[in-house]
Design a protein around this motif. Sequence first.
Motif, PDB file in Angstrom:
ATOM      1  N   PRO A  49       0.825  -1.221   0.000  1.00  0.00           N
ATOM      2  CA  PRO A  49       0.000   0.000   0.000  1.00  0.00           C
ATOM      3  C   PRO A  49       0.855   1.265   0.000  1.00  0.00           C
ATOM      4  CG  PRO A  49      -0.866  -1.605   1.568  1.00  0.00           C
ATOM      5  CD  PRO A  49       0.462  -2.135   1.112  1.00  0.00           C
ATOM      6  N   SER A  50       0.466   2.213  -0.832  1.00  0.00           N
ATOM      7  CA  SER A  50       1.260   3.432  -0.957  1.00  0.00           C
ATOM      8  C   SER A  50       0.439   4.518  -1.624  1.00  0.00           C
ATOM      9  CB  SER A  50       2.512   3.141  -1.801  1.00  0.00           C
ATOM     10  OG  SER A  50       3.221   4.322  -2.070  1.00  0.00           O
ATOM     11  N   LEU A  51       0.743   5.785  -1.307  1.00  0.00           N
ATOM     12  CA  LEU A  51       0.173   6.898  -2.052  1.00  0.00           C
ATOM     13  C   LEU A  51       0.623   6.811  -3.508  1.00  0.00           C
ATOM     14  CD1 LEU A  51       0.774   9.811   0.483  1.00  0.00           C
ATOM     15  CD2 LEU A  51      -1.463   9.026  -0.322  1.00  0.00           C
ATOM     16  N   LEU A  52      -0.219   7.253  -4.424  1.00  0.00           N
ATOM     17  CA  LEU A  52       0.100   7.150  -5.845  1.00  0.00           C
ATOM     18  C   LEU A  52       1.445   7.779  -6.202  1.00  0.00           C
ATOM     19  CD1 LEU A  52      -3.234   7.739  -7.798  1.00  0.00           C
ATOM     20  CD2 LEU A  52      -1.771   5.723  -7.871  1.00  0.00           C
ATOM     21  N   ALA A  53       1.724   8.945  -5.649  1.00  0.00           N
ATOM     22  CA  ALA A  53       2.969   9.635  -5.998  1.00  0.00           C
ATOM     23  C   ALA A  53       4.201   8.890  -5.495  1.00  0.00           C
ATOM     24  CB  ALA A  53       2.957  11.064  -5.446  1.00  0.00           C
ATOM     25  N   ASP A  54       3.994   8.011  -4.524  1.00  0.00           N
ATOM     26  CA  ASP A  54       5.102   7.242  -3.964  1.00  0.00           C
ATOM     27  C   ASP A  54       5.178   5.829  -4.536  1.00  0.00           C
ATOM     28  OD1 ASP A  54       5.755   9.394  -2.310  1.00  0.00           O
ATOM     29  OD2 ASP A  54       4.320   8.731  -0.778  1.00  0.00           O
ATOM     30  N   GLU A 113       8.251   0.074 -10.820  1.00  0.00           N
ATOM     31  CA  GLU A 113       8.457  -1.371 -10.849  1.00  0.00           C
ATOM     32  C   GLU A 113       7.265  -2.111 -10.245  1.00  0.00           C
ATOM     33  OE1 GLU A 113      11.770  -4.669  -9.338  1.00  0.00           O
ATOM     34  OE2 GLU A 113      11.752  -2.648  -8.493  1.00  0.00           O
ATOM     35  N   THR A 114       6.768  -1.602  -9.094  1.00  0.00           N
ATOM     36  CA  THR A 114       5.613  -2.220  -8.448  1.00  0.00           C
ATOM     37  C   THR A 114       4.379  -2.124  -9.333  1.00  0.00           C
ATOM     38  OG1 THR A 114       6.450  -1.758  -6.224  1.00  0.00           O
ATOM     39  CG2 THR A 114       4.086  -2.132  -6.435  1.00  0.00           C
ATOM     40  N   PHE A 115       4.146  -0.937  -9.892  1.00  0.00           N
ATOM     41  CA  PHE A 115       2.983  -0.741 -10.759  1.00  0.00           C
ATOM     42  C   PHE A 115       3.035  -1.693 -11.956  1.00  0.00           C
ATOM     43  CE2 PHE A 115       0.604   1.265 -14.187  1.00  0.00           C
ATOM     44  CZ  PHE A 115      -0.577   1.625 -13.543  1.00  0.00           C
ATOM     45  N   ASP A 116       4.199  -1.781 -12.588  1.00  0.00           N
ATOM     46  CA  ASP A 116       4.345  -2.640 -13.764  1.00  0.00           C
ATOM     47  C   ASP A 116       4.083  -4.101 -13.419  1.00  0.00           C
ATOM     48  OD1 ASP A 116       4.951  -0.491 -15.375  1.00  0.00           O
ATOM     49  OD2 ASP A 116       7.120  -0.871 -15.432  1.00  0.00           O
ATOM     50  N   ARG A 117       4.572  -4.546 -12.266  1.00  0.00           N
ATOM     51  CA  ARG A 117       4.390  -5.950 -11.873  1.00  0.00           C
ATOM     52  C   ARG A 117       2.921  -6.265 -11.615  1.00  0.00           C
ATOM     53  NH1 ARG A 117       5.419 -11.007 -12.727  1.00  0.00           N
ATOM     54  NH2 ARG A 117       5.277 -12.335 -10.895  1.00  0.00           N
ATOM     55  N   ILE A 118       2.225  -5.354 -10.921  1.00  0.00           N
ATOM     56  CA  ILE A 118       0.809  -5.574 -10.625  1.00  0.00           C
ATOM     57  C   ILE A 118      -0.014  -5.610 -11.915  1.00  0.00           C
ATOM     58  CG2 ILE A 118      -1.238  -4.537  -9.564  1.00  0.00           C
ATOM     59  CD1 ILE A 118       0.644  -3.506  -7.347  1.00  0.00           C
ATOM     60  N   ILE A 119       0.239  -4.686 -12.809  1.00  0.00           N
ATOM     61  CA  ILE A 119      -0.479  -4.669 -14.092  1.00  0.00           C
ATOM     62  C   ILE A 119      -0.157  -5.926 -14.895  1.00  0.00           C
ATOM     63  CG2 ILE A 119      -0.720  -3.485 -16.303  1.00  0.00           C
ATOM     64  CD1 ILE A 119      -2.167  -2.083 -13.987  1.00  0.00           C
ATOM     65  N   GLY A 144      -3.534   1.975  -5.562  1.00  0.00           N
ATOM     66  CA  GLY A 144      -3.834   2.507  -6.894  1.00  0.00           C
ATOM     67  C   GLY A 144      -3.522   1.555  -8.023  1.00  0.00           C
ATOM     68  N   GLY A 145      -2.373   0.912  -7.992  1.00  0.00           N
ATOM     69  CA  GLY A 145      -2.013  -0.028  -9.042  1.00  0.00           C
ATOM     70  C   GLY A 145      -2.923  -1.239  -9.060  1.00  0.00           C
ATOM     71  N   TYR A 146      -3.209  -1.755  -7.886  1.00  0.00           N
ATOM     72  CA  TYR A 146      -4.110  -2.903  -7.765  1.00  0.00           C
ATOM     73  C   TYR A 146      -5.509  -2.531  -8.249  1.00  0.00           C
ATOM     74  CZ  TYR A 146      -6.551  -6.821  -5.523  1.00  0.00           C
ATOM     75  OH  TYR A 146      -7.328  -7.931  -5.276  1.00  0.00           O
ATOM     76  N   SER A 147      -5.978  -1.361  -7.817  1.00  0.00           N
ATOM     77  CA  SER A 147      -7.307  -0.905  -8.222  1.00  0.00           C
ATOM     78  C   SER A 147      -7.393  -0.717  -9.728  1.00  0.00           C
ATOM     79  CB  SER A 147      -7.648   0.403  -7.504  1.00  0.00           C
ATOM     80  OG  SER A 147      -8.940   0.852  -7.841  1.00  0.00           O
ATOM     81  N   ALA A 148      -6.361  -0.125 -10.324  1.00  0.00           N
ATOM     82  CA  ALA A 148      -6.348   0.066 -11.774  1.00  0.00           C
ATOM     83  C   ALA A 148      -6.395  -1.276 -12.500  1.00  0.00           C
ATOM     84  CB  ALA A 148      -5.091   0.840 -12.186  1.00  0.00           C
ATOM     85  N   SER A 149      -5.630  -2.250 -11.990  1.00  0.00           N
ATOM     86  CA  SER A 149      -5.603  -3.563 -12.641  1.00  0.00           C
ATOM     87  C   SER A 149      -6.956  -4.246 -12.560  1.00  0.00           C
ATOM     88  CB  SER A 149      -4.523  -4.443 -12.009  1.00  0.00           C
ATOM     89  OG  SER A 149      -4.867  -4.870 -10.701  1.00  0.00           O
ATOM     90  N   LYS A 150      -7.626  -4.112 -11.428  1.00  0.00           N
ATOM     91  CA  LYS A 150      -8.907  -4.802 -11.253  1.00  0.00           C
ATOM     92  C   LYS A 150     -10.043  -4.084 -11.988  1.00  0.00           C
ATOM     93  CE  LYS A 150      -7.376  -8.257  -8.840  1.00  0.00           C
ATOM     94  NZ  LYS A 150      -7.353  -9.614  -9.415  1.00  0.00           N
TER      95      LYS A 150
END
Length: 244
Positions: free
Chosen positions: A96-101, A105-111, A153-159
Motif C-alpha cells: 500500500p502506498s500513495l500514488l505519488a510514492d 516497478e511495483t505498478f508494472d508488476r501488478i499490471i 492505486g495499481g491494484y485498483s487500476a488492474s482490477k
Amino acid sequence: MPLKNSVAVITGAGSGIGRSVSLKLSEKGMLVVLVDYDKKGGEETLHLVKENGGEGILIQADVSKGSDVERYVSKTIEEFGRIDVFFNNAGVLGIPSLLADYSEETFDRIIAVNLKGSFLGLKYVLKVMEEQQSGVIINTASTAGVQSTPFLGGYSASKHGVVGLTKTAAAEYGPKGIRINAICPGGVVTNMTKDMDMSDPVQNGPLGRPASPDEIANVVCFLVSDEASYMNGSIVTIDGGLTA
C-alpha cells in the motif's frame, strides 16, 4: 454442463481463493488443472485434491508471460482434450502506498500479473472454448475494481481493467456459447492479505469481518454451474455489503 468429469483450469491455485476453488470443483467431480508460479503451494493443493479422492495435474507458470500461458493451455488439451471451466484468478496485491510514492516497478508488476495475466488467459482459453462452442470463465476482479481504493492505486487500476475485459469478452463470446463473469471479493483472509490489518470493521463493511476463501469459492461454484446459466457479463460483488 454436468460438472462431473469436466475439466477446470485454475490459476493462482497454490493458495487462498484459488486453492479453495480447486478443492471444491474437485469435490464436484471435475478434473482440475492447477496453475501457479509457486510450485510448492501448487504441490500442496494437488496433494489435498488427491487426498480427497480427486484427480488433477499441476503446471508451474508465470501468468504474465504469453509463452507460459500458451503452455498451460496446450498441456491441458494434451492431458484432457478440452477446457470446460476457467477460473482466471492469479493476482498480486503490492505494498500500500500513495500514488505519488508508487514505484514504477511495483505498478508494472501488478499490471503484468493482474491485468495482462487475465488478458492472456482469456486470449488462449477462449480459442479453445470457441472451437468447443461451450465453456464458462470466471475472472477474479475485486471491490477495488468497482470503487475507489486509497493506497492501492495499481491494484485498483488492474482490477478495474479486469472488469472491463470481462464485460467485453462476455459481449463478444456469449453468442458463441461461452459465459464470462467476474467476481469482486472484498477483504479475504489469504496469504496475499496476511500483512494487512483485516480487523477494521469499517473497511470490512456491514458484516464487520473479512471473508474466508471458502465463502468466495462457494459463489464461484455457483457461477460455473448450470444454475447460473443466464449469467453472462455479470460483475458479482462478494463483500459483506462493503460496496452497498
